[in-house]
Write a protein that holds these residues in place. Structure first.
Motif, PDB file in Angstrom:
ATOM      1  N   UNK A 204      -4.921  -5.751  -9.741  1.00  0.00           N
ATOM      2  CA  UNK A 204      -5.173  -4.821 -10.842  1.00  0.00           C
ATOM      3  C   UNK A 204      -5.962  -3.581 -10.420  1.00  0.00           C
ATOM      4  N   UNK A 205      -6.722  -3.694  -9.326  1.00  0.00           N
ATOM      5  CA  UNK A 205      -7.570  -2.556  -8.961  1.00  0.00           C
ATOM      6  C   UNK A 205      -6.967  -1.634  -7.910  1.00  0.00           C
ATOM      7  N   UNK A 206      -5.801  -1.982  -7.409  1.00  0.00           N
ATOM      8  CA  UNK A 206      -5.268  -1.260  -6.249  1.00  0.00           C
ATOM      9  C   UNK A 206      -4.999   0.227  -6.523  1.00  0.00           C
ATOM     10  N   UNK A 207      -4.289   0.498  -7.600  1.00  0.00           N
ATOM     11  CA  UNK A 207      -3.890   1.885  -7.864  1.00  0.00           C
ATOM     12  C   UNK A 207      -5.137   2.759  -8.060  1.00  0.00           C
ATOM     13  N   UNK A 208      -6.114   2.208  -8.764  1.00  0.00           N
ATOM     14  CA  UNK A 208      -7.369   2.933  -8.974  1.00  0.00           C
ATOM     15  C   UNK A 208      -8.056   3.202  -7.629  1.00  0.00           C
ATOM     16  N   UNK A 209      -8.050   2.194  -6.781  1.00  0.00           N
ATOM     17  CA  UNK A 209      -8.656   2.306  -5.452  1.00  0.00           C
ATOM     18  C   UNK A 209      -8.020   3.458  -4.671  1.00  0.00           C
ATOM     19  N   UNK A 210      -6.744   3.710  -4.943  1.00  0.00           N
ATOM     20  CA  UNK A 210      -6.031   4.768  -4.216  1.00  0.00           C
ATOM     21  C   UNK A 210      -6.113   6.119  -4.934  1.00  0.00           C
ATOM     22  N   UNK A 211      -6.897   6.170  -6.002  1.00  0.00           N
ATOM     23  CA  UNK A 211      -7.119   7.464  -6.670  1.00  0.00           C
ATOM     24  C   UNK A 211      -6.381   7.626  -7.982  1.00  0.00           C
ATOM     25  N   UNK A 212      -5.722   6.570  -8.476  1.00  0.00           N
ATOM     26  CA  UNK A 212      -5.002   6.668  -9.747  1.00  0.00           C
ATOM     27  C   UNK A 212      -5.801   6.097 -10.902  1.00  0.00           C
ATOM     28  N   UNK A 213      -5.105   5.972 -12.075  1.00  0.00           N
ATOM     29  CA  UNK A 213      -5.767   5.371 -13.237  1.00  0.00           C
ATOM     30  C   UNK A 213      -5.720   3.849 -13.090  1.00  0.00           C
ATOM     31  N   UNK A 214      -6.456   3.166 -13.939  1.00  0.00           N
ATOM     32  CA  UNK A 214      -6.409   1.700 -13.922  1.00  0.00           C
ATOM     33  C   UNK A 214      -4.980   1.264 -14.257  1.00  0.00           C
ATOM     34  N   UNK A 215      -4.333   0.569 -13.334  1.00  0.00           N
ATOM     35  CA  UNK A 215      -2.921   0.190 -13.497  1.00  0.00           C
ATOM     36  C   UNK A 215      -2.726  -1.260 -13.064  1.00  0.00           C
ATOM     37  N   UNK A 216      -2.834  -2.199 -14.005  1.00  0.00           N
ATOM     38  CA  UNK A 216      -2.684  -3.604 -13.633  1.00  0.00           C
ATOM     39  C   UNK A 216      -1.332  -3.845 -12.971  1.00  0.00           C
ATOM     40  N   UNK A 217      -1.365  -4.403 -11.780  1.00  0.00           N
ATOM     41  CA  UNK A 217      -0.134  -4.517 -10.995  1.00  0.00           C
ATOM     42  C   UNK A 217      -0.083  -5.852 -10.282  1.00  0.00           C
TER      43      UNK A 217
ATOM     44  N   UNK B  49       0.826  -1.205   0.000  1.00  0.00           N
ATOM     45  CA  UNK B  49       0.000   0.000   0.000  1.00  0.00           C
ATOM     46  C   UNK B  49       0.865   1.263   0.000  1.00  0.00           C
ATOM     47  N   UNK B  50       1.900   1.269   0.832  1.00  0.00           N
ATOM     48  CA  UNK B  50       2.776   2.445   0.915  1.00  0.00           C
ATOM     49  C   UNK B  50       3.503   2.675  -0.405  1.00  0.00           C
ATOM     50  N   UNK B  51       3.956   1.584  -1.026  1.00  0.00           N
ATOM     51  CA  UNK B  51       4.683   1.712  -2.290  1.00  0.00           C
ATOM     52  C   UNK B  51       3.753   2.286  -3.363  1.00  0.00           C
ATOM     53  N   UNK B  52       2.533   1.760  -3.435  1.00  0.00           N
ATOM     54  CA  UNK B  52       1.589   2.234  -4.456  1.00  0.00           C
ATOM     55  C   UNK B  52       1.230   3.704  -4.200  1.00  0.00           C
TER      56      UNK B  52
ATOM     57  N   UNK C  26       9.910  -7.580  -0.620  1.00  0.00           N
ATOM     58  CA  UNK C  26       8.821  -7.664  -1.592  1.00  0.00           C
ATOM     59  C   UNK C  26       9.231  -7.107  -2.932  1.00  0.00           C
ATOM     60  N   UNK C  27       8.535  -7.560  -3.962  1.00  0.00           N
ATOM     61  CA  UNK C  27       8.750  -7.020  -5.313  1.00  0.00           C
ATOM     62  C   UNK C  27       7.384  -6.646  -5.882  1.00  0.00           C
ATOM     63  N   UNK C  28       7.354  -5.554  -6.640  1.00  0.00           N
ATOM     64  CA  UNK C  28       6.092  -5.052  -7.170  1.00  0.00           C
ATOM     65  C   UNK C  28       6.285  -4.631  -8.619  1.00  0.00           C
ATOM     66  N   UNK C  29       5.311  -4.941  -9.458  1.00  0.00           N
ATOM     67  CA  UNK C  29       5.329  -4.455 -10.842  1.00  0.00           C
ATOM     68  C   UNK C  29       4.029  -3.702 -11.072  1.00  0.00           C
ATOM     69  N   UNK C  30       4.144  -2.503 -11.630  1.00  0.00           N
ATOM     70  CA  UNK C  30       2.946  -1.702 -11.917  1.00  0.00           C
ATOM     71  C   UNK C  30       2.831  -1.500 -13.423  1.00  0.00           C
TER      72      UNK C  30
END
Ligand code: ATP
Ligand code: MG
Length: 439
Positions: A289-302, A86-89, A130-134
Motif C-alpha cells: 500500500x505504501x509503494x506508490x507514495x514512496x516513489x512520489x505519488x499519492x497514497x495508492x493501495x496496491x 518497482x519499474x511498473x509503479x 507478474x500481475x499488479x493491481x493499483x
C-alpha cells in the motif's frame, strides 16, 4: 567447436528445441491475466539505482547484496532490475496512468538480475511473470490476485502446491512489532550474522527473512506478527481468508512469511512446492500500500505477485506435465535445377502467406538428401519439382504419413488445391488441437 567465451555463470540459454515450453506457459499466463482484466506493461531492463533502494528497501538482501549496479559513462548509477514491481509503479506514475481511474491492472514478463549463488532454481538472470493491481484497498483485490495466480497453476496442470499466507501489518501497527522483535533479537545478538546485526535497529523484520541457518533457528521462536497487527489489519486479513474459503482455495497461515522486499504491507503470500528442491517458492506476492507514495505519488493501495518462470518450468518437468509439441512442417517442396528451385521458392513463400509452415532447400542438398531432411522435420506433405513438372506445370503431392499421392497443378490454383487437400487430411488433427487448446 568451442566459442571464444561461454555464457555468464548463473544465466541460462533457452534453445530452439526448448522454447515452445516457455511459449506454452507464457500463452496460458497471458490468457489468464487478460481474463482477469489485466493488460501488459513492458518497462526497461535498467532503472536509476535509487528506484530500487527506495522501493525494494535498502536493508533487504536484494539491495544490500544482490543488485547489479554500475556507473554509466555519464556518471549515473543504474541497476539491472532485480524484480518487476518497482519499474511498473515508476512507469505508471511517470505517465500519469494513476489519473485514469482505479483499479489499474497490469501484468508483465520480465528478466530479473540478482547476484546470488547459482544453484537449482536460483539463477543470476531469471524470469518472472507478474500481475499488479493499483488503487484497490479492498480485501477482494487480495483474493482476486491470489485466485489469478492459482488459476495459472491450475491451467498448467500443476498440482501439490501449497498456498501460505500471512499479514505483516501496516505502518500503524508495525512499530509495536518492530519493538518486540528488537527486544527478542537483542537478547540473541551473539548468534546473529553480521548483516542481521546491522538490521536489528533499522528493520528487525528482515532478520526473519535471513537464510543463514543460525539466524533461521533463532527466528523460529521470535514473536509472531499476527499477535501485533491492528484491528483494521486483522479485519482485512479475515476478509481475505473468507474470500479464499468461499472460492474453495486451501491455504495455511504461516506467520514466518515476511517476504524479501520492504514494500509489503498487510497480506503476503507464497505458493510453495516440495517437488523442486530447496528453492521451492514458485510465486511470491502481497500488498504494498505504501509503494506508490514512496516513489512520489499519492497514497495508492496496491498489490501483486511475481512468479519465477524457471522454477515453474522445473516444477512442470518434475511433475511430467505434457507440453504440446510445436507444429511441424506442413509441406516440403524440393526443387531440382535452378528454374525448378525458383518455382519451389515462389510456392513456398505463397504457402507461408496462409500461415502454414513450408520449407525448401537452402543448403544445396541432393534430392535424396532433401527427402531425408523432409522426413527428419516431419513434413506432412512433400512435393518435388524438376524439369518435367515445370514443363507440364503440375507435380505430385505426397502425403508423407499415408504415402497417398495426388497430382496437383502448379498454376494459380495450386494454393487453393493444396489447402483443400491439407484440410481434408489434417482436419481431424486440427479439431484435436482446437479441443486441446479449449480444454
Ligand atoms: P527466494 O526466497 O527464493 O530468494 P525471493 O523472496 O527473493 O525468493 P521474490 O523477490 O519474491 O523472491 O521473487 C518472486 C519469485 O521469483 C520467487 O518466488 C521465485 O520463484 C523467483 N525467484 C526469485 N529469485 C530467483 C532466482 N535467483 N532465480 C530464479 N528464480 C528466482
Ligand atoms: Mg531471494
Amino acid at each position: 567447436m568451442k566459442p571464444i567465451t561461454c555464457g555468464i555463470k548463473g544465466t541460462q540459454d533457452i534453445l530452439p528445441a526448448e522454447s515452445h515450453k516457455w511459449q506454452f506457459v507464457e500463452d496460458i499466463m497471458r490468457k489468464q491475466a487478460e481474463s482477469y482484466g489485466f493488460k501488459e506493461i513492458r518497462t526497461p531492463v535498467f532503472e536509476h539505482t535509487e528506484l530500487f533502494n527506495r522501493s525494494v528497501g535498502d536493508t533487504t538482501d536484494v539491495v544490500q547484496k544482490e543488485m547489479y549496479t554500475f556507473t554509466t559513462k555519464g556518471g549515473e548509477s543504474v541497476t539491472l532490475r532485480p524484480e518487476g514491481t518497482a519499474g511498473a509503479a515508476r512507469a505508471m506514475l511517470e505517465h500519469g496512468i494513476y489519473n485514469d481511474g482505479y483499479p489499474i491492472k497490469a501484468y508483465y514478463f520480465t528478466s530479473c538480475y540478482r547476484y546470488e549463488k547459482p544453484q537449482k532454481g536460483r539463477l543470476r538472470e531469471f524470469h518472472q511473470f507478474g500481475m499488479e493491481v493499483y488503487g484497490a484497498p479492498s480485501h477482494f483485490a487480495d483474493a482476486e490476485v491470489i485466485c489469478a495466480a492459482k488459476s495459472v497453476f491450475d491451467r498448467l496442470g500443476i498440482s501439490g502446491l501449497s498456498l501460505e499466507i500471512n499479514s505483516i501489518g501496516c505502518p500503524k501497527c508495525r512499530p509495536n512489532y518492530h519493538a518486540a522483535l528488537k527486544e527478542y533479537f537483542g537478547e540473541h545478538k551473539d548468534c546473529l550474522c553480521e548483516t542481521c546485526l546491522s538490521r536489528l535497529d533499522r528493520n528487525p523484520m528482515r532478520i526473519l527473512d535471513c537464510k543463514n541457518p543460525e539466524c533461521t533457528e533463532i527466528a523460529a521462536n521470535a514473536p509472531t506478527v499476527l499477535d501485533y497487527i491492528c484491528e483494521e489489519c486483522k479485519e482485512h486479513f479475515d476478509g481475505v481468508k473468507n474470500c479464499l474459503d468461499s472460492a474453495g482455495i486451501e491455504y495455511a497461515v504461516n506467520p514466518q512469511i515476511v517476504r524479501g522486499l520492504d514494500y509489503y504491507t498487510r497480506t503476503v503470500f507464497e505458493f510453495v512446492s516440495n517437488d523442486i528442491g530447496a528453492q521451492g517458492t514458485v510465486c511470491g506476492g502481497g500488498r504494498y500500500d505504501g509503494l506508490v507514495e514512496e516513489l512520489g505519488g499519492k497514497h495508492t493501495p496496491s498489490l501483486g505477485f511475481g512468479m519465477g518462470m524457471e522454477r515453474l518450468i522445473l516444477l512442470m518437468e518434475s511433475q511430467n506435465i505434457e507440453i504440446p509439441k510445436p507444429q511441424t512442417c506442413d509441406i516440403y517442396i524440393a526443387g531440382i535445377g535452378d528454374a525448378a528451385k525458383l518455382k519451389a521458392f515462389e510456392l513456398i513463400e505463397g504457402i507461408r502467406n496462409s500461415s502454414l509452415i513450408a520449407e525448401g532447400d537452402t543448403v544445396g542438398r541432393s534430392l535424396k538428401a532433401q527427402m531425408k531432411y523432409a522426413d527428419k522435420i516431419k513434413a506432412k506433405f512433400s512435393m518435388v519439382i524438376g524439369d518435367n513438372e515445370l514443363a507440364e506445370n503440375k507435380a505430385v503431392l505426397r502425403n508423407m504419413e499415408s504415402g497417398e499421392q495426388t497430382d496437383i497443378s502448379l498454376d494459380d490454383s495450386f494454393f487453393s488445391s493444396f489447402f483443400n487437400i491439407y484440410v481434408e487430411n489434417c482436419n481431424s488433427k486440427l479439431i484435436e488441437q482446437m479441443n486441446d487448446s479449449i480444454n
